[in-house]
Enzyme design. Structure first.
Site, PDB file in Angstrom:
ATOM      1  N   SER A 122       0.844  -1.194   0.000  1.00  0.00           N
ATOM      2  CA  SER A 122       0.000   0.000   0.000  1.00  0.00           C
ATOM      3  C   SER A 122       0.877   1.240   0.000  1.00  0.00           C
ATOM      4  CB  SER A 122      -0.902   0.021   1.240  1.00  0.00           C
ATOM      5  OG  SER A 122      -0.120   0.163   2.413  1.00  0.00           O
ATOM      6  N   LYS A 123       0.340   2.323  -0.534  1.00  0.00           N
ATOM      7  CA  LYS A 123       1.124   3.549  -0.659  1.00  0.00           C
ATOM      8  C   LYS A 123       1.447   4.176   0.690  1.00  0.00           C
ATOM      9  CE  LYS A 123      -3.018   6.368  -1.542  1.00  0.00           C
ATOM     10  NZ  LYS A 123      -3.736   7.134  -2.569  1.00  0.00           N
TER      11      LYS A 123
END
Length: 488
Positions: free
Chosen positions: A261-262
């Site tokens: 995930s970012k």
């Protein structure tokens, strides 16, 4: 429902189908690479399809960025929105009539039904289910409606969706190439919305209709879609179509083995491009995520991967996206370049005319000799900055480090909503956050300046951020959030 029948031999046709709702994701490139390798090995076709039916989240520039990023990596497709093909159009927003017609067929066959429940009723059902600790999901209220009455109400224009009529009992077996037979109980699967009240399809209907009409033989996608596959199996059965072969690849993982995930890892392909990674190294690295070339070999070309490719070499445990490993691999590729090739790569990266011409308007009034240009702009060419010497400056009066970290996270979220990454929009979003929190802009502007440049004096802040680009700014500000969040 009985297990699926064996998939008959047919020409290999595979696809990657990104949604243009954000930046080009490394997960898209990862899945595209394996689709491409399988197609090339079997003399098949690799299709790019844009799944842009989410009108609330689709972004105007995202499609172009996705295609540009995949091309930068060296991935090429045989059919797609930009190159055409026998199954055009390849944007789902241009295929709405097809989905409406197929939804109508399902209703006629009793395999789907009109649902007239509005958001208010659905929210009340969810609340009751939570209170009674029941499984969350639609209660099938409209499934019991008389079919003639339901058809009359829909024809009269009453707002409605179309839902899939999932069997009420029994099981379904999904036969996956990598995982064998995976069994699901129908009682755990919701009556999925297929066609929304605005006439646009959900992923499930559009995906199945397009895969069939585009003659996709193998669906190669991430394992997170396994739980949705029973709905797709049911749709193929309802239409009387032959299902493709299912191949669900292991996920890319953060260091804590959660899905990448970012918030924990840079996930945009553009970040790795802007940070100075070579496309060949990144593609090689993605090939190693869940797949082994054989022996202890880790460096190879896409052509070499195609030669030895087999699904038996896929490991299902999931692979940690280790940037240190990527740095090491990138180093090997850089060392393979001769001097002229390395110079060409650097010029194409940020040292060519286009890159320098973006910097000169920012620094012309700040330099006295040409040699001043280098120290004045060095932060444009760096990846990480050292915030420790700036600790005393990275603060806002009467605001704790944790609160500042939370505000920076909120600011990044607001930047994500912007169409593009232009100075005017960045400044407006930042001023809005200051107004909402009652902060003086000079304080937050200084924190941002230190965060993205590592210095108190720099070219104009938001123009600098625009030229630095979204990916480097986001990477540095997330590191800044971690740094200030550790302070009281």
């Amino acid at each position: 429902m009985a297990p699926e029948a064996s998939v008959t031999a047919r020409p290999v046709r595979v696809r990657v189908a990104p949604s243009p709702t954000g930046d080009p994701h490394v997960g898209t490139a990862y899945i595209a690479l394996f689709n491409s390798a399988f197609a090339r090995q079997n003399g098949g076709a690799f299709v790019l399809r844009i799944e842009d039916t989410d009108r609330s989240r689709s972004r105007a520039d995202s499609e172009a960025q996705i295609m540009a990023a995949l091309r930068w990596l060296g991935l090429r497709w045989d059919e797609g929105p930009d190159v055409g093909g026998p199954h055009a159009p390849y944007r789902q927003s241009e295929r709405s009539a097809l989905y409406a017609e197929h939804a109508r067929l399902l209703v006629e066959r009793g395999r789907a039904y009109h649902c007239f429940c509005g958001e208010e009723r659905l929210a009340a059902v969810r609340q009751q289910q939570k209170a009674e600790k029941q499984r969350l999901g639609y209660d099938r209220h409209c499934r019991a409606l008389d079919r003639a009455e339901s058809a009359r109400r829909a024809a009269a224009g009453e707002p409605h969706t179309v839902r899939l009529a999932v069997p009420l009992d029994g099981t379904v077996v999904v036969r996956d190439r990598l995982r064998g037979d995976v069994e699901f109980a129908w009682s755990q699967i919701d009556d999925q919305v297929l066609l929304k009240s605005d006439g646009f399809p959900t992923y499930h209907l559009a995906n199945v209709v397009d895969d069939h009409l585009m003659e996709i033989s193998h669906v190669i996608r991430a394992e997170e879609w396994i739980s949705s596959t029973p709905k797709h199996v049911l749709l193929y059965d309802a239409f009387g179509w032959e299902a493709p072969e299912w191949i669900h690849m292991p996920l890319l993982l953060n260091q804590d083995r959660s899905k990448i995930s970012k918030r924990k890892n840079p996930v945009s392909i553009n970040f790795y491009r802007d940070a100075g990674f070579l496309p060949a190294a990144l593609l090689n690295f993605l090939a190693l995520m869940g797949w082994s070339f054989g022996g202890d070999r880790e460096k190879f070309t896409p052509e070499e991967m195609v030669e030895v490719f087999s699904w038996e070499k896929v490991s299902l445990g999931g692979s940690v996206f280790n940037i240190d490993k990527l740095r090491w691999l990138n180093e090997q590729y850089i060392h393979d370049l001769d001097h002229d090739a390395l110079a060409d790569v650097l010029l194409a990266w940020r040292l060519g005319q286009s890159g320098l011409r973006r910097l000169t308007p920012l620094v012309r009034e700040r330099i006295k000799t040409l040699s001043d240009f280098i120290p004045c702009t060095d932060f444009f060419f760096s990846l990480e900055l050292d915030y420790a010497p700036l600790a005393g400056e990275l603060a806002i009066p009467d605001v704790s480090g944790k609160d500042l970290g939370r505000a920076l996270s909120e600011l990044l979220d607001s930047y994500e909503q912007l169409d593009g990454f232009a100075a005017a929009g960045l400044e407006q979003a930042t001023r809005a956050l200051c107004d909402a929190r009652g902060w003086k802009t000079k304080h937050l502007f200084m924190v941002l300046r230190l965060g993205v440049t590592g210095r108190k004096a720099s070219p104009p802040l938001f123009d600098t951020m625009e030229v630095l680009g979204k990916e480097l700014c986001r990477f540095r500000l997330r590191r800044l959030m971690e740094f200030v969040g550790q302070r009281k």
